[in-house]
Design an enzyme around this catalytic site. Structure first.
Site, PDB file in Angstrom:
ATOM      1  N   TYR A 299       0.831  -1.211   0.000  1.00 38.01           N
ATOM      2  CA  TYR A 299       0.000   0.000   0.000  1.00 38.01           C
ATOM      3  C   TYR A 299       0.864   1.259   0.000  1.00 38.01           C
ATOM      4  CZ  TYR A 299      -3.416   3.516   1.433  1.00 38.01           C
ATOM      5  OH  TYR A 299      -4.203   4.644   1.510  1.00 38.01           O
TER       6      TYR A 299
HETATM    7  N1  LIG Z   1     -10.589   5.848   3.366  1.00 35.42           N
HETATM    8  C1  LIG Z   1      -9.466   6.358   3.872  1.00 35.42           C
HETATM    9  O1  LIG Z   1      -9.293   6.474   5.100  1.00 35.42           O
HETATM   10  C2  LIG Z   1      -8.377   6.809   2.942  1.00 35.42           C
HETATM   11  C3  LIG Z   1      -7.192   7.330   3.464  1.00 35.42           C
HETATM   12  C4  LIG Z   1      -6.194   7.761   2.586  1.00 35.42           C
HETATM   13  C5  LIG Z   1      -6.388   7.675   1.214  1.00 35.42           C
HETATM   14  N2  LIG Z   1      -7.550   7.166   0.737  1.00 35.42           N
HETATM   15  C6  LIG Z   1      -7.739   7.113  -0.719  1.00 35.42           C
HETATM   16  O2  LIG Z   1      -8.802   7.978  -1.058  1.00 35.42           O
HETATM   17  C7  LIG Z   1      -9.488   7.468  -2.201  1.00 35.42           C
HETATM   18  C8  LIG Z   1     -10.979   7.360  -1.889  1.00 35.42           C
HETATM   19  O3  LIG Z   1     -11.151   6.598  -0.705  1.00 35.42           O
HETATM   20  P1  LIG Z   1     -12.616   6.137  -0.272  1.00 35.42           P
HETATM   21  O4  LIG Z   1     -12.576   5.836   1.170  1.00 35.42           O
HETATM   22  O5  LIG Z   1     -13.630   7.099  -0.812  1.00 35.42           O
HETATM   23  O6  LIG Z   1     -12.691   4.752  -1.068  1.00 35.42           O
HETATM   24  P2  LIG Z   1     -13.977   3.948  -1.544  1.00 35.42           P
HETATM   25  O7  LIG Z   1     -15.185   4.385  -0.793  1.00 35.42           O
HETATM   26  O8  LIG Z   1     -13.604   2.501  -1.546  1.00 35.42           O
HETATM   27  O9  LIG Z   1     -14.157   4.456  -3.045  1.00 35.42           O
HETATM   28  C9  LIG Z   1     -13.353   4.039  -4.094  1.00 35.42           C
HETATM   29  C10 LIG Z   1     -14.260   3.783  -5.281  1.00 35.42           C
HETATM   30  O10 LIG Z   1     -13.436   3.398  -6.382  1.00 35.42           O
HETATM   31  C11 LIG Z   1     -13.989   2.206  -6.931  1.00 35.42           C
HETATM   32  N3  LIG Z   1     -12.930   1.390  -7.544  1.00 35.42           N
HETATM   33  C12 LIG Z   1     -12.068   0.547  -6.922  1.00 35.42           C
HETATM   34  N4  LIG Z   1     -11.286  -0.055  -7.817  1.00 35.42           N
HETATM   35  C13 LIG Z   1     -11.650   0.422  -9.032  1.00 35.42           C
HETATM   36  C14 LIG Z   1     -11.226   0.148 -10.346  1.00 35.42           C
HETATM   37  N5  LIG Z   1     -10.241  -0.742 -10.597  1.00 35.42           N
HETATM   38  N6  LIG Z   1     -11.825   0.782 -11.371  1.00 35.42           N
HETATM   39  C15 LIG Z   1     -12.827   1.670 -11.133  1.00 35.42           C
HETATM   40  N7  LIG Z   1     -13.286   1.973  -9.906  1.00 35.42           N
HETATM   41  C16 LIG Z   1     -12.702   1.351  -8.859  1.00 35.42           C
HETATM   42  C17 LIG Z   1     -14.573   1.495  -5.729  1.00 35.42           C
HETATM   43  O11 LIG Z   1     -15.464   0.483  -6.106  1.00 35.42           O
HETATM   44  P3  LIG Z   1     -15.443  -0.929  -5.261  1.00 35.42           P
HETATM   45  O12 LIG Z   1     -15.750  -0.562  -3.858  1.00 35.42           O
HETATM   46  O13 LIG Z   1     -16.467  -1.739  -5.922  1.00 35.42           O
HETATM   47  O14 LIG Z   1     -14.074  -1.502  -5.403  1.00 35.42           O
HETATM   48  C18 LIG Z   1     -15.249   2.652  -5.005  1.00 35.42           C
HETATM   49  O15 LIG Z   1     -16.510   2.942  -5.541  1.00 35.42           O
HETATM   50  C19 LIG Z   1      -8.807   6.155  -2.542  1.00 35.42           C
HETATM   51  O16 LIG Z   1      -7.822   6.366  -3.530  1.00 35.42           O
HETATM   52  C20 LIG Z   1      -8.155   5.764  -1.236  1.00 35.42           C
HETATM   53  O17 LIG Z   1      -7.045   4.907  -1.414  1.00 35.42           O
HETATM   54  C21 LIG Z   1      -8.542   6.742   1.547  1.00 35.42           C
END
Ligand SMILES: NC(=O)c1ccc[n+]([C@@H]2O[C@H](COP(=O)([O-])OP(=O)(O)OC[C@H]3O[C@@H](n4cnc5c(N)ncnc54)[C@H](OP(=O)(O)O)[C@@H]3O)[C@@H](O)[C@H]2O)c1
Length: 237
Positions: A155
């Site tokens: 990650y």
């Molecule tokens: N949540 C945290 O605490 C956190 C902290 C630091 C950074 N981030 C980053 O912030 C971003 C958003 O986070 P979030 O919490 O909003 O995540 P999330 O709710 O899981 O949203 C990510 C979205 O992207 C979709 N996705 C995943 N793989 C994909 C692919 N190969 N092609 C197209 N769509 C895809 C997911 O669908 P599925 O669910 O069906 O896979 C989901 O709808 C991400 O890049 C994450 O790594 C998050």
């Protein structure tokens, strides 16, 4: 606060927590949207109420697949003729194992989801921004990208790659009217994180809406002199 009327914004991961907040914020600011997610069903559920003239829903697109990204780009360009702002939000986290116990599939899954996705979508959209002579790319890395952590190598490497990609693209494009930046969220206040960490103080986490506000700033003319930046957005965590 910002006006994106007549701007076309491509948002990947639009059906996720941050994606939804970004969609609502850009839509409220007048933008036309191309919304991309691998989930087929959730985009119409979440955004079926938006004016279809300003919201192109593209579900079932895997942004780690080259052919799918090419097809997605063609559909967006056919519809809107341009992309002014690209928000690379699709990505995710999976707790890992020590490096010496990590299966290759787990390593590749993280690298593909977080780094290959940003590479492929940016590579597909940049030529259109170059012919426009303008554009803004905003990607989502993570605070965890700044330092290696036990059982999170895949990650942290994958999100570090987003920062290095951002810097490289910014250097390549700075004379072309295109800015490239990324944000580094701390823990986001999401239902999934609350379920995983029930004893945490959620008030210290960063709200998706607060992150979306930073993305709007980076997408605005107010940030025209900012490129190659990795901006910490931690809330009070
Ligand atoms: N949540 C945290 O605490 C956190 C902290 C630091 C950074 N981030 C980053 O912030 C971003 C958003 O986070 P979030 O919490 O909003 O995540 P999330 O709710 O899981 O949203 C990510 C979205 O992207 C979709 N996705 C995943 N793989 C994909 C692919 N190969 N092609 C197209 N769509 C895809 C997911 O669908 P599925 O669910 O069906 O896979 C989901 O709808 C991400 O890049 C994450 O790594 C998050």
């Amino acid at each position: 606060m910002f006006d994106f009327t007549d701007k076309v914004i491509l948002i990947t991961g639009a059906a996720g927590n941050l994606g939804e907040a970004a969609v609502q914020a850009f839509y409220s600011a007048g933008a036309s949207l191309a919304l991309v997610d691998n989930r087929q069903d959730r985009l119409p559920q979440l955004f079926g109420n938006l004016d279809p003239a300003r919201a192109l829903l593209q579900g079932g697109v895997d942004v780690t697949e080259e052919t799918a990204v090419t097809h997605m780009t063609t559909t967006i360009i056919n519809r809107y003729g341009r992309v002014d702002i690209l928000c690379n939000i699709a990505g995710g986290f999976k707790m890992g194992t020590p490096v010496h116990e990590t299966p290759l599939d787990d390593w590749e899954f993280m690298l593909n989801l977080n780094a290959r996705s940003v590479f492929l979508v940016s590579r597909a959209i940049i030529p259109h921004m170059l012919s426009q002579g303008s554009g803004k790319i905003i990607s989502v890395a993570a605070r965890t990208a700044l330092e290696g952590k036990a059982k999170m190598a895949a990650y942290t490497v994958s999100k570090s790659a987003v920062i290095r990609l951002t810097e490289s693209m910014a250097a390549e494009l700075k004379e072309s009217g295109i800015t490239v930046n990324c944000i580094l969220p701390g823990t986001i206040d999401t239902p999934q994180n609350r379920a995983a960490m029930p004893k945490a103080d959620y008030n210290k986490w960063v709200a998706p809406e607060a992150l979306a506000d930073v993305m709007l700033f980076l997408a605005s003319t107010a940030a025209r002199a900012v490129t190659g930046a990795a901006i910490p957005v931690y809330g009070r965590s």
